[in-house]
Design a protein around this motif. Structure first.
Motif, mmCIF file in Angstrom:
data_model
loop_
_atom_site.group_PDB
_atom_site.id
_atom_site.type_symbol
_atom_site.label_atom_id
_atom_site.label_comp_id
_atom_site.label_asym_id
_atom_site.label_seq_id
_atom_site.Cartn_x
_atom_site.Cartn_y
_atom_site.Cartn_z
ATOM 1 N N LEU A 66 0.815 -1.214 0.000
ATOM 2 C CA LEU A 66 0.000 0.000 0.000
ATOM 3 C C LEU A 66 0.851 1.268 0.000
ATOM 4 O O LEU A 66 0.368 2.334 -0.389
ATOM 5 C CB LEU A 66 -0.930 0.015 1.220
ATOM 6 C CG LEU A 66 -2.021 -1.057 1.269
ATOM 7 C CD1 LEU A 66 -2.871 -0.871 2.513
ATOM 8 C CD2 LEU A 66 -2.908 -0.996 0.019
ATOM 9 N N ILE A 67 2.092 1.154 0.436
ATOM 10 C CA ILE A 67 2.934 2.351 0.579
ATOM 11 C C ILE A 67 3.099 3.096 -0.742
ATOM 12 O O ILE A 67 2.891 4.315 -0.799
ATOM 13 C CB ILE A 67 4.299 1.984 1.178
ATOM 14 C CG1 ILE A 67 4.112 1.449 2.595
ATOM 15 C CG2 ILE A 67 5.227 3.195 1.203
ATOM 16 C CD1 ILE A 67 5.340 0.767 3.151
ATOM 17 N N PRO A 68 3.458 2.428 -1.839
ATOM 18 C CA PRO A 68 3.598 3.173 -3.100
ATOM 19 C C PRO A 68 2.292 3.813 -3.563
ATOM 20 O O PRO A 68 2.315 4.920 -4.120
ATOM 21 C CB PRO A 68 4.069 2.100 -4.094
ATOM 22 C CG PRO A 68 4.691 1.048 -3.237
ATOM 23 C CD PRO A 68 3.876 1.027 -1.986
ATOM 24 N N GLU A 69 1.157 3.141 -3.335
ATOM 25 C CA GLU A 69 -0.128 3.708 -3.753
ATOM 26 C C GLU A 69 -0.423 5.002 -2.999
ATOM 27 O O GLU A 69 -0.918 5.974 -3.577
ATOM 28 C CB GLU A 69 -1.256 2.694 -3.530
ATOM 29 C CG GLU A 69 -1.208 1.502 -4.463
ATOM 30 C CD GLU A 69 -2.458 0.651 -4.353
ATOM 31 O OE1 GLU A 69 -3.557 1.235 -4.322
ATOM 32 O OE2 GLU A 69 -2.330 -0.586 -4.300
ATOM 33 N N VAL A 70 -0.124 5.004 -1.705
ATOM 34 C CA VAL A 70 -0.333 6.215 -0.900
ATOM 35 C C VAL A 70 0.678 7.281 -1.295
ATOM 36 O O VAL A 70 0.349 8.451 -1.488
ATOM 37 C CB VAL A 70 -0.217 5.888 0.607
ATOM 38 C CG1 VAL A 70 -0.302 7.166 1.434
ATOM 39 C CG2 VAL A 70 -1.314 4.917 1.021
ATOM 40 N N GLY A 71 1.932 6.879 -1.446
ATOM 41 C CA GLY A 71 2.995 7.836 -1.724
ATOM 42 C C GLY A 71 2.876 8.522 -3.066
ATOM 43 O O GLY A 71 3.173 9.720 -3.187
ATOM 44 N N MET A 72 2.435 7.795 -4.095
ATOM 45 C CA MET A 72 2.366 8.396 -5.424
ATOM 46 C C MET A 72 1.294 9.480 -5.506
ATOM 47 O O MET A 72 1.345 10.334 -6.386
ATOM 48 C CB MET A 72 2.107 7.320 -6.487
ATOM 49 C CG MET A 72 0.729 6.694 -6.418
ATOM 50 S SD MET A 72 0.468 5.390 -7.665
ATOM 51 C CE MET A 72 0.401 6.356 -9.170
ATOM 52 N N LYS A 73 0.328 9.448 -4.573
ATOM 53 C CA LYS A 73 -0.760 10.432 -4.577
ATOM 54 C C LYS A 73 -0.460 11.634 -3.679
ATOM 55 O O LYS A 73 -1.235 12.591 -3.646
ATOM 56 C CB LYS A 73 -2.058 9.764 -4.127
ATOM 57 C CG LYS A 73 -2.531 8.646 -5.068
ATOM 58 C CD LYS A 73 -3.718 7.896 -4.489
ATOM 59 C CE LYS A 73 -4.120 6.732 -5.379
ATOM 60 N NZ LYS A 73 -5.222 5.917 -4.768
ATOM 61 N N ALA A 74 0.650 11.573 -2.950
ATOM 62 C CA ALA A 74 0.991 12.667 -2.032
ATOM 63 C C ALA A 74 1.517 13.863 -2.818
ATOM 64 O O ALA A 74 2.092 13.707 -3.897
ATOM 65 C CB ALA A 74 2.042 12.196 -1.038
ATOM 66 N N PRO A 75 1.331 15.080 -2.302
ATOM 67 C CA PRO A 75 1.871 16.272 -2.980
ATOM 68 C C PRO A 75 3.387 16.167 -3.127
ATOM 69 O O PRO A 75 4.074 15.771 -2.181
ATOM 70 C CB PRO A 75 1.483 17.421 -2.042
ATOM 71 C CG PRO A 75 0.335 16.900 -1.239
ATOM 72 C CD PRO A 75 0.576 15.429 -1.077
ATOM 73 N N PRO A 76 3.928 16.512 -4.283
ATOM 74 C CA PRO A 76 5.386 16.422 -4.496
ATOM 75 C C PRO A 76 6.120 17.635 -3.935
ATOM 76 O O PRO A 76 6.754 18.398 -4.675
ATOM 77 C CB PRO A 76 5.482 16.344 -6.020
ATOM 78 C CG PRO A 76 4.322 17.150 -6.506
ATOM 79 C CD PRO A 76 3.209 16.907 -5.514
ATOM 80 N N ASP A 77 6.039 17.795 -2.622
ATOM 81 C CA ASP A 77 6.616 18.991 -2.001
ATOM 82 C C ASP A 77 7.650 18.667 -0.929
ATOM 83 O O ASP A 77 8.062 19.549 -0.175
ATOM 84 C CB ASP A 77 5.494 19.851 -1.398
ATOM 85 C CG ASP A 77 4.653 19.095 -0.375
ATOM 86 O OD1 ASP A 77 5.034 17.954 -0.006
ATOM 87 O OD2 ASP A 77 3.617 19.632 0.070
ATOM 88 N N GLY A 78 8.062 17.407 -0.852
ATOM 89 C CA GLY A 78 9.086 17.028 0.114
ATOM 90 C C GLY A 78 8.571 16.713 1.498
ATOM 91 O O GLY A 78 9.366 16.374 2.374
ATOM 92 N N HIS A 79 7.278 16.791 1.705
ATOM 93 C CA HIS A 79 6.730 16.508 3.028
ATOM 94 C C HIS A 79 6.262 15.062 3.159
ATOM 95 O O HIS A 79 5.707 14.679 4.206
ATOM 96 C CB HIS A 79 5.590 17.483 3.350
ATOM 97 C CG HIS A 79 6.068 18.891 3.521
ATOM 98 N ND1 HIS A 79 5.941 19.841 2.531
ATOM 99 C CD2 HIS A 79 6.724 19.499 4.546
ATOM 100 C CE1 HIS A 79 6.469 20.982 2.947
ATOM 101 N NE2 HIS A 79 6.961 20.803 4.168
ATOM 102 N N THR A 80 6.474 14.250 2.116
ATOM 103 C CA THR A 80 6.219 12.817 2.175
ATOM 104 C C THR A 80 7.439 12.082 1.648
ATOM 105 O O THR A 80 7.912 12.345 0.540
ATOM 106 C CB THR A 80 4.991 12.417 1.336
ATOM 107 O OG1 THR A 80 3.826 13.064 1.854
ATOM 108 C CG2 THR A 80 4.779 10.908 1.377
ATOM 109 N N LEU A 81 7.973 11.190 2.453
ATOM 110 C CA LEU A 81 9.079 10.322 2.067
ATOM 111 C C LEU A 81 8.622 8.878 2.149
ATOM 112 O O LEU A 81 7.785 8.522 2.991
ATOM 113 C CB LEU A 81 10.272 10.520 2.995
ATOM 114 C CG LEU A 81 11.160 11.739 2.761
ATOM 115 C CD1 LEU A 81 12.159 11.871 3.917
ATOM 116 C CD2 LEU A 81 11.902 11.602 1.449
ATOM 117 N N LEU A 82 9.161 8.036 1.292
ATOM 118 C CA LEU A 82 8.880 6.615 1.328
ATOM 119 C C LEU A 82 10.190 5.884 1.607
ATOM 120 O O LEU A 82 11.222 6.205 1.021
ATOM 121 C CB LEU A 82 8.299 6.120 0.004
ATOM 122 C CG LEU A 82 6.978 6.733 -0.459
ATOM 123 C CD1 LEU A 82 7.212 8.014 -1.254
ATOM 124 C CD2 LEU A 82 6.200 5.743 -1.303
#
Length: 313
Positions: A66-82
């Motif tokens: 599930l991690i990539p599915e959640v991560g790919m939808k996060a804003p690309p602003d550096g506030h989400t890391l995988l």
């Protein structure tokens, strides 16, 4: 001259706020459920990164797929890391996924690498990789190898070994790598590629015989073992990794800032020692190096998976 200065000032003013002021809010670090190497890396790096960035760093454990599915939808602003291990790329290769490791994510840094060790049951009359290959060819398919679920590291490492060396062995699949290891210790199976975590105790107890490590160069984790590449299987390498990624289109300036801070954290002596004790060697490097490594691994394991017909629904 005045016009050039005005243009430069305007360019700075027009820069996205998140590129100038990053970070402006807590950073979420998405990673697998507790207990694995990726979770350990997250929990070691999070407090150091919190100090460096001046914002809370929140560890958010999720099921691996599930991690990539959640991560790919996060804003690309550096506030989400995988923080993801080797299963990130393998999962995409053996099943249909809505995400692509290269298209949907920006590499940040390779955190660590870990070898596997080629093990045999002590009753098997071989003491080197060359002897194992020769025995497997003399007794085609009499030898079996233990593995966990399809696409697990022992499975893929053995299939690559068979492809490169021409060894003949039959797969015996178990519910997990732990069950597979127990089968080898019990003599139900003959061969297994075991990840480095905890394997020392079984080697020292002589419950299994270690023949070689899967790194391209000698591993500091197993200084007394040769590599497979130097033991008659040229070019062989099969390593597990943990790496940091961000959503695609995250600004390069933010990626570079995260890379520098995470590399600094990884190289703290206590962090390096904790990972080493757990069977992992700190890596580091640039985002570009991780991106190139990811593409080469996808190509290599994609061929192995196709050749072996590995597929999951």
């Amino acid at each position: 001259m005045i016009g050039a200065v005005v243009t430069a000032i305007a360019a700075v003013i027009s820069m996205p706020a998140h590129a100038q002021d990053y970070p402006t809010q807590p950073v979420r670090m998405l990673g697998p459920l507790a207990g694995g190497g990726s979770d350990m890396v997250m929990r070691l790096i999070a407090p150091v990164l919190r100090t460096a960035l001046g914002q809370p760093v929140i560890v958010d454990n999720r099921p691996s797929l599930l991690i990539p599915e959640v991560g790919m939808k996060a804003p690309p602003d550096g506030h989400t890391l995988l923080v993801l291990g080797s299963s990130f790329m393998i999962g995409h290769l053996i099943r249909d996924t809505p995400w692509d490791p290269v298209r949907d994510f920006a590499p940040v840094v390779l955190a660590d690498t870990a070898p596997s060790v080629l093990l045999t049951h002590p009753s098997l009359p071989v003491k080197s990789v060359k002897e194992l290959i020769a025995l497997s060819k003399a007794r085609p398919n009499d030898l079996n190898y233990a593995s966990g679920t399809p696409g697990s590291s022992p499975h893929l490492a053995t299939e690559l070994f068979k492809n490169v060396s021409g060894a003949k062995m039959t797969l015996v699949a178990y519910k997990s790598n732990g069950h597979a290891m127990l089968s080898l210790i019990g003599g139900e199976t003959h061969v297994m590629f075991k990840d480095s975590a905890g394997v020392d105790q079984f080697i020292k107890a002589r419950s299994v015989r270690a023949l070689a490590v899967t790194t391209a160069a000698p591993s500091p984790l197993f200084p007394d073992l040769p590599t497979l590449a130097a033991s008659g299987v040229p070019g062989y390498e099969a390593i597990a990794i943990d790496a940091f990624y961000a959503p695609a289109k995250t600004p390069p300036a933010i990626i570079n800032r995260l890379n520098q801070e995470i590399v600094r954290a990884l190289n703290q002596p206590d962090v390096k020692q904790t990972l080493f004790t757990s069977g992992m060697v700190v890596a580091g490097g640039t985002p570009e190096q991780l991106g190139a490594f990811l593409k080469s691994e996808i190509a290599k394991w994609g061929k192995v998976i196709r050749d072996a017909g590995i597929r999951m629904n």
